[in-house]
Every structure is written in structure tokens, then in C-alpha cells.
Design a protein around this motif. Structure first.
Motif, short mmCIF file in Angstrom:
data_model
loop_
_atom_site.label_atom_id
_atom_site.label_comp_id
_atom_site.label_asym_id
_atom_site.label_seq_id
_atom_site.Cartn_x
_atom_site.Cartn_y
_atom_site.Cartn_z
N GLY A 155 29.99 32.15 14.61
CA GLY A 155 29.85 32.67 13.25
C GLY A 155 28.48 33.23 12.92
N VAL A 156 27.69 33.61 13.96
CA VAL A 156 26.35 34.15 13.72
C VAL A 156 26.28 35.57 14.26
CG1 VAL A 156 25.23 31.89 13.77
CG2 VAL A 156 25.49 33.19 15.90
N ARG A 179 19.90 36.34 13.32
CA ARG A 179 20.30 35.05 12.76
C ARG A 179 21.00 34.20 13.82
NH1 ARG A 179 16.78 36.42 10.04
NH2 ARG A 179 17.05 38.21 8.67
N LEU A 180 20.83 34.58 15.08
CA LEU A 180 21.50 33.87 16.16
C LEU A 180 21.00 32.44 16.29
CD1 LEU A 180 21.60 36.68 18.88
CD2 LEU A 180 23.31 36.14 17.12
N VAL A 192 31.51 39.94 6.75
CA VAL A 192 30.79 39.43 5.58
C VAL A 192 30.44 37.95 5.77
CG1 VAL A 192 30.95 38.95 3.10
CG2 VAL A 192 31.79 41.12 4.01
N ALA A 193 31.36 37.19 6.34
CA ALA A 193 31.10 35.76 6.55
C ALA A 193 29.92 35.55 7.49
CB ALA A 193 32.36 35.10 7.11
N ARG A 194 29.80 36.39 8.51
CA ARG A 194 28.65 36.28 9.42
C ARG A 194 27.38 36.78 8.76
NH1 ARG A 194 32.07 39.13 12.75
NH2 ARG A 194 30.61 40.87 12.98
N LEU A 251 31.02 30.09 1.32
CA LEU A 251 30.74 31.45 0.81
C LEU A 251 31.68 31.76 -0.34
CD1 LEU A 251 29.28 34.20 1.14
CD2 LEU A 251 31.15 34.87 2.66
N PRO A 252 31.15 32.10 -1.52
CA PRO A 252 32.01 32.41 -2.67
C PRO A 252 32.92 33.59 -2.39
CG PRO A 252 29.76 32.01 -3.38
CD PRO A 252 29.72 32.10 -1.89
#
Length: 753
Positions: A91-92, A100-101, A476-478, A485-486
């Protein structure tokens, strides 16, 4: 060990040779993991395996709990396999704004059933020649390092590598007998080298290209190439194009040298570049010299693919079929004489931009000069809006790459067509007789709109069109990596992806810039027929406004988002687009007021104030984020001076001029405009205030609008601005402003939504 490997290479088949070579090269992937995933450096195992093409398998490491194994047929496939694990399981991700890894979970998620992946095309290409100036002109290796890791993980295996070209060229021209003065009068400044390489311009304005720049870029290129090769990429290196200093005619009076055409209104002293025709024996001599020197500098087997564009926005001396065939035959023969395995790559932009000249019979003759279909790679540069492969019978059998152009001049407006860039490459690949061999990004500048570039590179690993809604959700989640996450954040991007990033109008598929970045005028600014800019092709009130409101709502629901750099970047970017679009409305109101029968000087001034207010708000907003600062661009340029004030001033002038006048007298005025804090306050606001004052003054005096008068005033502003040295004016700062971005965005929504 080397002797044993040599025996293996002699004995094994080509497939196993490739696997052995990949195995030896996998150290580069371990180094990438160490750079970006240091806490998990021992968790990943890479293994080469036999197979055709680029494929990978991800699995849990046997006997090693928490370990992940990536098997691959090539280094690039291993990198893509690692990326697939990091994004789909971890998820990164890694972004232009940073990696952001390192936020990968401490306990690595298990894969379970092994995951297989295969590239649908052998080439995954990146870069436009002009990207090296519009975006990367002043990059350090640290910036290149992030870029190359981004490319490697996304599976790019064929990047363009122009940095340091001038060093080799100078050596070649010196060997040919030209003086340093002859050569310096030909080369262009650091922010304009791409167009000198293309043969569009020669010489420079603001001073000669310093050898310090040439030497340091050459050293930088060595670092870049070393990293590209260890990451499994094949660099596309330059070759001798045929563009030469004017003095070449004096040194070689019998050589066949012709002058190119004038380019974009530049004076003859800066264009009409001399071109040594490739069927002249001197061309082959210089080509041999160039490639030999390049191989000596970088290694004989770094690549066999060479970029070589002779007619970029510059038509051939003759349209005769035989002439065109002779030009390309001579060019290709010179490449093969210098490198028996040479493959010629060219940008197909010429076939679109000069479509009247480049009829199909001329294209076929020119491409036919290279005898076999595997002798060339053509970049179908503008496939998403103006493909040329379909009108040329798949480039008459030559290998070609489906490319997304986009982002003209590094402009930053929102635009894209996710549907087109996921379906069209697959349709082209599967079309009868297709010779398509790749997918690539050829953006002019690498600014903004990151999702459209991500999805195309991902499409290169899917044989069917990517499902856009599910892709956007995971993307978007990543990008906004927070717990819980809203849904508001996802809804914002659902709106953007189905509207702004669903632009089906080819006439507006570029990148849409704000009209405040264009030289003010009373008419034509938003008229697409003028080619100055294009109207905003969507309804701001049903797209940008709700998307921004939803992002702000998401932050209110989860304050952790305020610490996510990509989230903050996107909020600023969406708010920037809102103000940019509102400026169009304010401008139109000004023109209506000016043209009204009861217009007065005071009414024109009043109508002009919203324009200045919007720009002031915009400058404040952009000043909160380091990715939107003029100071970042200028600092990058000046940092290459190492404290030499005169050299720093030279570099700063180059940096300033590119994003404003683009030439000594505004020859390509505003083409590379940017939405940057500091540029708005010290350049765009003064221009628009001058324009408003001019309209008010001629209204008071009862005089007609004279475009030459205002153009002269604005050109003077530009020349004065370009000539300044950093820090002399208000709004110019080295860092972010310190203003609270959330308060500014709330104010913008309250005022302009």
C-alpha cells in the motif's frame, strides 16, 4: 569468476545469457531497496529466471517468514515486480514529491498465491528531449536519483539520456578543426539546449555557454548512466545529428551544408542552423568520432539505441522523395559504421506538426532509408490526441512507441483522458499489421497531473484496458497513506477522474494553463483558434469546487492527512486550478466593462481589481508549498555556480528567461509559463496591472486600443524582470511563506467557490 562467466556466455543460449546478465545486475535492485526500504533491506530476494520478454513472479520466500521473493527474466521486470508488491500488498508508493516506500508495514504482508506479471510491450519509454530543459535543466544527482527510482519501479526500461551531450560534441568539433570561438557561437544556454540539439536555434542570449557547465553536466551524465544501467534500463544516447556551427562551411568549403529554416520568429543570428547533409562523407566521419568518444566515456555496450532528430519543426531542404531517402540512408549508414548494432530513434512530432510537408509518400521514403524494420524506433509522440501511426500504416512497418505528450512547456493546468490512455494503446497494439513495440511518456515538462502518467506506465503491464474506477481508488489510497482514509478524499478523485481527467476533445488535449500566464490582450486569449491557450473544457462549479471542498472535508475528518505531502500538494493544486478558472470569469468581466458604451476610467479600474485580487490570493496559496515556488527553480540554477556571483547571474537569467520571454525579445513569449509563487507577484501581477491601467487611461482619453503599445510595455516589463538578480523584489523568497495553507484554502473557498 569472470573467466567462468565467459565460458558460460559462449555456451548458453541467448535466453540464458540474458538471465545470467540479469542475475549479475540485480545488485542495483538491492541498492534501491537499501535506499528506499532500509528497514526491510534483508526481506527481499531477487532471482533471475529463464523466459522471453519481461515477466516476474512474486511469492513468499520459502523458509523465511516475512520474506518476499521476486523472480524475473530481466532487471526491469524485477523492479516492476517489487513495485507491484509494494503497491498491491504494502500500500505504499513513490511520487515526484518524494518516496513514501519507507512507510511499508514493519511486518510485511504475505503474498499467498504467487502473483505473475508480464509487460505487453518490450519498450517502456520515458522523456521528451525538451523535458531536459523544461523540468530537469538544473537538476542535481539527488533529484535524478528519485526520478530514476520512480522510473525503474514503474517498469521503464528505455529512458532518454541527453545530459552532458555538449561535452562530446565540443570534442568532436575541435577534432574537426573548429576553434573554441566557432563552437561557442553555436551552443545555447543551459535552459535552451534542447532546441540547439534539435537544430532550431544556435548561439545564445545572455552570454556564451561556460565550459564549467559543460564539464559538470558531463560528470553528472556519468552518474545518471551508471544508475540507469544498474536499474536495468537501456539509455537512449544522442548521436551526431548534422547540425553544425556556421564556421564549418569555411573549414570544409566543399562539404554539402545547407541552412535550416527560421524557427518561431527568432532572428537569423539565432536560428537558420547550418545542416551537414548526411550523404556527405564528412557526416560519417563526424558520426564515427562522436560515437567513438561517447563509447570511450560511458562504455561500449551501455546502449546501441541513439536519438537523432533532424527535422523537428524545421523542414528538409527539399521535399524530393529521393533526397529524403538519401538523407535517412546516409544517417543510418553513419550510425551503423560507428556502431554495427545501432538503432535509430526519432520523435514522430515532425509528421504531425508539419503534416502538410510530410505526406505519406515522403514519410515512407524517409523511413525507408533505414533498410530493415528493426533499424528504427519511432516515438508516436502525441498518440493520445494526434496519433500518426494510423495514417502511416503503422509507420510502414518500423517499430514505434505509443506515447503520451501532454504538459506543453511544463504548464500546470489539469487535463487528461484516462479512458483514451488505457484503451488506445491496447487497440493500437492489437490492430492488424501493428508494429507497435512500446508505450511511453513524452511529456514536455514533468509538472502536475501525475495520475495520467502513472496509469499509462501501468497499462504497459496489462493486456486489457485498466479498470479506471478501481485504479483511481487504489491510487488515492496509496497517495494519501493514512489509517481510515475518509471517503470524501475518494469522492473528490472520483469527480476529477470522471470529468477533468475524461477530456475527449482532441483540440484541448495538451495541458491547459491559466490565462493569467498569457500576455494580456483585449481579445483572443481564450480563443483556441489563436493557439494561445484553450478554454477550460469543463464546468468549474461541478468539478473543481466540489473536489476541493471534499478534500478539505477529508482533512477535517482525519487530521493525519495534513502531514501527508502528496495530500497537501493536491489541495494546493486543486485550489490553484479554482483560482485560475475564476480568473477567466474576472477577465471576461473586465473586457465587457471596457467595451461597454458607458465605460469610464474608474469603472475599468474597478473591473480590473478582482483580477489582481485573484492573483494575490494565488501567490499566497502557492507560497505555502515548496513545489510551487519560483525560488526553487532559481535556486536550482544558481546552485550550479558554487558561489561565483557572475556565473550565478548568468544561470539565473537563463532560468528566468525560459519561463517568461523565451528568447531575447519574447519570441516564444509565455510558452513555458508556470503557476509559481514569486513569479505571480513579481511578474504576472505587474503585467496585468499595467494592462488594466492602460485600458483605463485610453478609456479616459477616448483613444482606441493599440496592441502594439501594450505589447511594447509588456515586453519591457519582461526584459527588466529577466535581467534582475535574485532577491531584489517583493515576494521573492527562498522558502515557503509560513502562511497557514488551510486558512488560505478556507478563504479561497469562501470567496471564490
Amino acid at each position: 569468476m569472470q573467466r567462468v562467466l565467459g565460458l558460460v556466455v559462449l555456451i548458453l543460449s541467448a535466453v540464458v545469457v540474458e538471465a545470467a546478465a540479469s542475475y549479475l545486475a540485480l545488485d542495483g535492485l538491492h541498492a534501491l531497496v537499501q535506499r528506499r526500504l532500509a528497514d526491510h533491506a534483508g526481506s527481499f530476494t531477487f532471482q533471475s529466471t529463464e523466459g522471453e520478454g519481461d515477466s516476474f513472479v512474486i511469492s513468499d520466500t520459502k523458509g523465511k517468514p516475512g520474506g518476499i521473493t521476486v523472480e524475473c527474466t530481466t532487471v526491469s521486470a524485477c523492479a516492476r515486480g517489487l513495485y507491484t508488491y509494494l503497491t498491491d500488498f504494502g500500500g505504499v508508493d513513490i511520487w515526484w514529491t518524494g518516496s513514501r516506500l519507507d512507510q511499508l508495514p514493519s511486518r510485511l504482508p504475505a503474498v499467498g498465491q504467487p502473483v505473475h506479471g508480464t509487460a505487453v510491450v518490450p519498450y517502456r519509454y520515458h522523456f521528451n528531449t525538451v523535458t531536459f530543459d523544461y523540468t530537469a535543466a538544473f537538476w542535481t544527482f539527488e533529484q535524478w536519483e528519485l526520478e530514476l527510482d520512480w522510473l525503474a519501479l514503474r517498469g521503464v526500461n528505455l529512458p532518454l539520456a541527453w545530459v552532458g551531450y555538449e561535452y562530446i560534441l565540443i570534442e568532436v568539433l575541435r577534432e574537426a578543426g573548429l576553434s573554441d570561438g566557432d563552437i561557442s557561437s553555436f551552443l545555447s544556454g543551459p535552459a535552451f539546449q534542447a532546441w540547439n540539439r534539435f537544430g532550431n536555434i544556435q548561439s545564445s542570449w545572455g552570454g556564451d555557454l561556460p565550459m564549467q557547465w559543460v564539464d559538470e553536466q558531463f560528470a553528472l551524465q556519468k552518474q545518471i548512466l551508471a544508475r540507469m544501467t544498474e536499474l536495468g534500463m537501456t539509455p537512449v544516447l544522442p548521436a551526431f545529428t548534422g547540425f553544425v556551427p556556421r564556421a564549418m562551411s569555411s573549414v570544409y568549403p566543399n562539404a554539402s551544408i545547407v541552412n535550416g529554416s527560421q524557427w518561431n520568429g527568432f532572428p537569423s543570428t539565432l536560428t537558420n542552423v547550418s545542416f551537414l547533409e548526411p550523404f556527405d562523407p564528412l557526416f560519417a566521419t563526424l558520426q564515427k568520432s562522436f560515437i567513438t568518444k561517447q563509447q570511450a566515456a560511458y562504455g561500449a555496450n551501455v546502449t546501441h539505441i541513439y536519438t537523432l532528430d533532424q527535422y523537428n519543426e524545421n523542414n528538409p531542404f527539399s521535399g524530393n522523395i529521393s533526397y529524403l531517402a538519401n538523407v535517412s540512408a546516409g544517417t543510418f549508414a553513419s550510425l551503423r559504421a560507428a556502431d554495427p548494432e545501432a538503432i535509430w530513434m526519432l520523435q514522430g512530432w515532425l509528421f504531425f506538426i508539419s503534416e502538410t510537408f510530410w505526406t505519406n509518400d515522403r514519410i515512407e521514403a524517409y523511413l525507408g532509408g533505414a533498410p530493415s524494420n528493426d533499424s528504427m524506433i519511432i516515438l508516436d509522440l502525441y498518440s493520445e490526441a494526434a496519433p500518426q501511426w494510423n495514417r502511416t500504416s503503422s509507420y510502414f512497418g518500423k517499430a514505434w512507441v505509443w506515447c503520451e505528450l501532454h504538459d506543453f512547456g511544463g504548464n500546470m493546468g489539469f487535463e487528461g483522458n484516462l479512458e483514451e490512455i488505457t484503451t488506445a494503446p491496447i487497440d493500437a497494439l492489437n490492430s492488424p499489421g501493428s508494429s507497435m513495440k512500446g508505450v511511453g511518456l513524452t511529456m514536455e515538462g514533468q509538472e502536475g497531473n501525475e495520475i495520467v502518467y502513472d496509469i499509462l506506465l501501468d497499462q504497459a503491464w496489462s493486456s486489457t484496458p485498466i479498470d479506471i474506477p478501481s485504479y483511481v481508488t487504489s491510487w488515492v489510497a496509496r497517495r494519501y497513506l493514512v489509517n481510515s482514509l475518509p471517503s470524501a478524499a475518494q469522492e473528490a478523485w472520483r469527480i476529477l477522474s470522471t470529468t477533468i481527467y475524461n477530456n475527449t476533445d482532441p483540440s484541448s488535449q495538451a495541458t491547459i494553463r491559466g490565462i493569467y500566464e498569457i500576455e494580456p490582450a483585449v481579445a483572443g486569449i481564450t480563443d483556441s483558434a489563436t493557439q494561445r491557450t484553450v478554454p477550460v473544457p469543463y464546468d468549474t462549479n461541478t468539478t473543481i469546487v466540489p473536489a476541493l471542498q471534499l478534500l478539505v472535508q477529508a482533512k477535517a475528518e482525519n487530521e493525519a492527512l495534513a502531514a501527508v505531502p502528496e495530500f497537501v500538494y493536491d489541495v494546493v493544486d486543486v485550489a490553484r486550478q479554482l483560482l485560475s478558472n475564476r480568473f477567466v470569469d474576472a477577465y471576461q468581466e473586465l473586457i465587457v466593462t471596457y467595451n461597454s458604451t458607458d465605460a469610464t476610467s474608474e469603472s475599468v479600474q474597478r473591473a480590473g481589481q478582482p483580477l489582481i485580487s485573484i492573483l494575490s490570493n494565488l501567490d499566497s496559496l502557492l507560497g505555502t508549498n515548496e513545489n510551487f515556488l519560483l525560488s526553487s527553480w532559481i535556486a536550482q540554477a544558481r546552485n550550479w555556480s558554487h558561489g561565483d556571483d557572475s556565473y550565478a547571474a548568468y544561470l539565473e537569467y537563463n532560468a528566468r528567461n525560459q519561463i517568461t520571454l523565451w528568447g531575447p525579445d519574447g519570441e516564444i513569449n509565455d510558452y513555458a509559463s508556470k503557476a509559481w509563487a514569486g513569479l505571480i507577484s513579481t511578474y504576472y501581477i505587474p503585467r496585468w496591472q499595467t494592462f488594466i491601467n492602460y485600458l483605463a487611461s485610453i478609456t479616459r482619453l477616448g483613444r482606441a486600443y493599440d496592441s502594439t503599445v501594450i505589447s511594447g510595455q509588456l515586453l519591457f516589463i519582461g526584459q527588466e524582470w529577466d535581467a534582475r538578480i535574485w532577491g531584489e523584489g517583493p515576494g521573492e523568497h527562498w522558502g515557503v511563506s509560513g502562511e497557514d495553507v488551510w486558512e488560505l484554502v478556507d478563504s479561497i473557498l469562501a470567496t471564490w467557490a
